[in-house]
Design an enzyme around this catalytic site. Structure first.
Site, PDB file in Angstrom:
ATOM      1  N   SER A 123       1.757   0.452 -18.042  1.00  0.00           N
ATOM      2  CA  SER A 123       0.648  -0.510 -17.961  1.00  0.00           C
ATOM      3  C   SER A 123      -0.191  -0.267 -16.724  1.00  0.00           C
ATOM      4  CB  SER A 123       1.118  -1.961 -17.836  1.00  0.00           C
ATOM      5  OG  SER A 123       2.345  -2.198 -18.347  1.00  0.00           O
ATOM      6  N   HIS A 144      -0.361   2.102 -25.266  1.00  0.00           N
ATOM      7  CA  HIS A 144       0.014   0.871 -24.559  1.00  0.00           C
ATOM      8  C   HIS A 144       0.151  -0.291 -25.538  1.00  0.00           C
ATOM      9  CE1 HIS A 144      -0.999  -2.475 -21.513  1.00  0.00           C
ATOM     10  NE2 HIS A 144       0.236  -2.070 -21.294  1.00  0.00           N
ATOM     11  N   GLU A 156      -3.545  -0.135 -27.074  1.00  0.00           N
ATOM     12  CA  GLU A 156      -4.569   0.654 -26.382  1.00  0.00           C
ATOM     13  C   GLU A 156      -4.100   2.113 -26.350  1.00  0.00           C
ATOM     14  OE1 GLU A 156      -6.373  -2.519 -23.121  1.00  0.00           O
ATOM     15  OE2 GLU A 156      -4.527  -1.495 -22.585  1.00  0.00           O
ATOM     16  N   ASN A 194      -6.000  -5.536 -19.152  1.00  0.00           N
ATOM     17  CA  ASN A 194      -5.549  -5.899 -17.806  1.00  0.00           C
ATOM     18  C   ASN A 194      -6.631  -5.750 -16.741  1.00  0.00           C
ATOM     19  OD1 ASN A 194      -3.046  -6.861 -18.466  1.00  0.00           O
ATOM     20  ND2 ASN A 194      -2.047  -4.863 -18.277  1.00  0.00           N
TER      21      ASN A 194
HETATM   22  P1  NAI Z   1      12.736  -2.909 -19.234  1.00  0.00           P
HETATM   23  O1  NAI Z   1      13.243  -2.982 -17.852  1.00  0.00           O
HETATM   24  O2  NAI Z   1      12.972  -4.034 -20.166  1.00  0.00           O
HETATM   25  O3  NAI Z   1      13.348  -1.597 -19.936  1.00  0.00           O
HETATM   26  C1  NAI Z   1      13.350  -0.333 -19.343  1.00  0.00           C
HETATM   27  C2  NAI Z   1      14.532   0.444 -19.896  1.00  0.00           C
HETATM   28  O4  NAI Z   1      14.411   1.812 -19.488  1.00  0.00           O
HETATM   29  C3  NAI Z   1      15.888  -0.056 -19.392  1.00  0.00           C
HETATM   30  O5  NAI Z   1      16.690  -0.329 -20.512  1.00  0.00           O
HETATM   31  C4  NAI Z   1      16.454   1.120 -18.597  1.00  0.00           C
HETATM   32  O6  NAI Z   1      17.859   1.267 -18.771  1.00  0.00           O
HETATM   33  C5  NAI Z   1      15.724   2.284 -19.214  1.00  0.00           C
HETATM   34  N1  NAI Z   1      15.580   3.450 -18.351  1.00  0.00           N
HETATM   35  C6  NAI Z   1      15.302   3.468 -17.039  1.00  0.00           C
HETATM   36  N2  NAI Z   1      15.222   4.742 -16.622  1.00  0.00           N
HETATM   37  C7  NAI Z   1      15.458   5.527 -17.687  1.00  0.00           C
HETATM   38  C8  NAI Z   1      15.517   6.926 -17.888  1.00  0.00           C
HETATM   39  N3  NAI Z   1      15.314   7.775 -16.887  1.00  0.00           N
HETATM   40  N4  NAI Z   1      15.761   7.382 -19.138  1.00  0.00           N
HETATM   41  C9  NAI Z   1      15.966   6.520 -20.146  1.00  0.00           C
HETATM   42  N5  NAI Z   1      15.943   5.176 -20.027  1.00  0.00           N
HETATM   43  C10 NAI Z   1      15.686   4.703 -18.794  1.00  0.00           C
HETATM   44  O7  NAI Z   1      11.173  -2.561 -19.110  1.00  0.00           O
HETATM   45  P2  NAI Z   1       9.984  -2.949 -20.094  1.00  0.00           P
HETATM   46  O8  NAI Z   1       9.462  -4.289 -19.747  1.00  0.00           O
HETATM   47  O9  NAI Z   1      10.387  -2.657 -21.492  1.00  0.00           O
HETATM   48  O10 NAI Z   1       8.845  -1.909 -19.630  1.00  0.00           O
HETATM   49  C11 NAI Z   1       8.912  -0.548 -19.963  1.00  0.00           C
HETATM   50  C12 NAI Z   1       7.554   0.084 -19.756  1.00  0.00           C
HETATM   51  O11 NAI Z   1       6.584  -0.579 -20.578  1.00  0.00           O
HETATM   52  C13 NAI Z   1       7.005   0.048 -18.334  1.00  0.00           C
HETATM   53  O12 NAI Z   1       6.269   1.217 -18.109  1.00  0.00           O
HETATM   54  C14 NAI Z   1       6.090  -1.161 -18.362  1.00  0.00           C
HETATM   55  O13 NAI Z   1       5.070  -1.085 -17.402  1.00  0.00           O
HETATM   56  C15 NAI Z   1       5.504  -1.048 -19.765  1.00  0.00           C
HETATM   57  N6  NAI Z   1       5.003  -2.287 -20.349  1.00  0.00           N
HETATM   58  C16 NAI Z   1       5.700  -3.471 -20.203  1.00  0.00           C
HETATM   59  C17 NAI Z   1       5.215  -4.637 -20.771  1.00  0.00           C
HETATM   60  C18 NAI Z   1       5.978  -5.921 -20.634  1.00  0.00           C
HETATM   61  O14 NAI Z   1       5.373  -6.986 -20.841  1.00  0.00           O
HETATM   62  N7  NAI Z   1       7.263  -5.889 -20.332  1.00  0.00           N
HETATM   63  C19 NAI Z   1       3.949  -4.645 -21.545  1.00  0.00           C
HETATM   64  C20 NAI Z   1       3.361  -3.346 -21.721  1.00  0.00           C
HETATM   65  C21 NAI Z   1       3.853  -2.231 -21.112  1.00  0.00           C
END
Ligand code: NAI
Length: 399
Positions: A123, A144, A156, A194
């Site tokens: 994001s 996105h 997006e 955003n």
């Molecule tokens: P989250 O913390 O819920 O999940 C991330 C996952 O990635 C965790 O399960 C972790 O174990 C795993 N992980 C970490 N390093 C890793 C690696 N090297 N290889 C494989 N798995 C790995 O995070 P979330 O909220 O799902 O966000 C993920 C991405 O999506 C980020 O880039 C965030 O900016 C983006 N995003 C998040 C939104 C939200 O509202 N949460 C909305 C839109 C985009």
């Protein structure tokens, strides 16, 4: 041109909030989907959560047991990226840290076929900076999704400066077929939603903080501003209700990141009021207190129902929102239709902002901004050159 079909296998990296939601979207569209995470416990949790979600959807009559089983059967859970070797598209949704994402992309490139597309769900990072970690950055792009991915209609698509020119169109086709509203955005901070939405929050907080219109500072309460934006603007939620729902931790961080990445442009300057809430862990609904205290009876009624004041609040906030959408058009961040679609589908605004500009009139928006700029003597309120042009030529975005 890269073509996808239902038989194209999809890989997803990261089984957290976004990754597991995106896996559900891809599997619902008929794709065989592999969900990978470094943490086996997260994978187990994601699998159990998906199963229990579909049990509920069956109960509600949205799926038959057969349909749900077939869908869940399409998702496999993996603890190794090697399983991605036959994927046509891999989407990454891991922790928001550039070095970690870059390392994952460079490992991934060695596993997948040459034709596989690599996407990031970031994001706030530049897609170009992630693509730079790859030997073939032409196949790297941003996709996105919004949270929760299965429910939010907007996606997006963000080509990096190195992305192959045909890729956004192929992906737009694919993800439109998944039932999403897809917009294409230049790789700029905050993409569309955003970036353009920032002043909905920031300008509302400033109104609250100031001794505005002769009313002492802090007296224009959150509930009055929320009421004004809903009553006059037709927004489904007021800015303070929405910040409390999103979480003041997430909302503050997005604001600070966008501001920093725009080289501290005062248009995007964060507010101390929100920073203090963040520091106090008053995140909003999830911590039971934010701008509002959720242990008190709800709904929170407006303290001051003054229609003249409400109109002023609305005009100030909407003029800032429209100015940003117009400036994004001026700077070719996205086209007119995509800018309006993004705000309608990504944050549920009652109207597209460029359409709204036509309805209110570019000259009126310009006069409002010029008034604010003169009063505050701040660059924050500078009107977009395109807004000035539209006003002076008496033109509309939609003719
Ligand atoms: P989250 O913390 O819920 O999940 C991330 C996952 O990635 C965790 O399960 C972790 O174990 C795993 N992980 C970490 N390093 C890793 C690696 N090297 N290889 C494989 N798995 C790995 O995070 P979330 O909220 O799902 O966000 C993920 C991405 O999506 C980020 O880039 C965030 O900016 C983006 N995003 C998040 C939104 C939200 O509202 N949460 C909305 C839109 C985009």
């Amino acid at each position: 041109m890269k073509e996808f079909s239902k038989s194209s296998k999809i890989g997803i990296i990261g089984a957290g909030t976004m990754g597991s939601g995106i896996a559900q979207v891809a599997a619902s569209a008929g794709h065989s989907t592999i969900l990978f995470d470094v943490d086996p416990a997260v994978l187990k949790k994601a699998e159990a959560a998906l199963k229990s979600l579909f049990d509920k959807l069956i109960e509600k009559g949205k799926y038959t047991r057969d349909q749900a089983d077939q869908l869940l059967h399409r998702i496999s859970f993996s603890t190794t990226m090697n399983d991605f070797h036959s994927c046509e598209l891999v989407m990454e949704a891991i922790i928001e840290k550039l070095e970690v994402k870059q390392s994952v992309f460079s490992q991934l490139e060695k596993i997948v076929s040459e034709s596989c597309v690599l996407a990031t769900n970031t994001s706030s990072l530049s897609v170009t900076s992630i693509a730079a970690a790859c030997t073939n950055p032409e196949r790297v792009i941003g996709i996105h999704f919004f949270n929760p991915a299965p429910l939010m209609p907007l996606v997006e698509i963000i080509p990096a400066i190195s992305t192959h020119e045909n890729l956004p169109i192929s992906l737009k086709q694919l993800i439109t077929d998944w039932g999403k509203s897809v917009v294409i955005v230049k790789d700029t901070p905050g993409f569309i939603v955003n970036r353009v939405a920032r002043s909905f929050y920031g300008e509302s907080i400033r109104i609250h903080e100031e001794s505005w219109e002769g009313i002492p500072s802090g007296t224009i309460g959150f509930s009055t501003i929320d009421w004004a934006m809903k009553e006059i603007g037709g927004f489904k939620m007021g800015p303070f209700e929405l910040m409390d729902l999103i979480g003041n931790d997430i909302n503050y961080t997005v604001t600070e990141t966008v501001w920093t990445q725009f080289f501290y442009d005062p248009k995007f300057k964060p507010s101390l009021t929100q920073k203090r809430l963040f520091e106090a862990k008053r995140f909003g609904k999830k911590s039971n207190i934010g701008y509002y205290n959720y242990s008190l009876p709800q709904p929170f009624p407006a303290a001051l129902k003054d229609l003249v004041l409400a109109e002023k609040i609305f005009m100030r906030v909407v003029s800032m929102l429209i100015n940003e959408a117009v400036d994004a058009l001026y700077l070719n961040v996205a086209n007119r239709d995509d800018l309006d679609t993004a705000m309608l589908k990504g944050v549920n605004y009652p109207k597209g902002l460029l359409k709204w500009c036509d309805e209110i009139g570019a000259q009126i928006i310009l006069d409002t901004l010029n008034g604010l700029r003169e009063f505050y003597d701040e660059e924050r309120y500078r009107p977009s050159p395109l807004l000035k042009k539209m006003a002076s030529e008496n033109k509309k975005f939609y003719s």
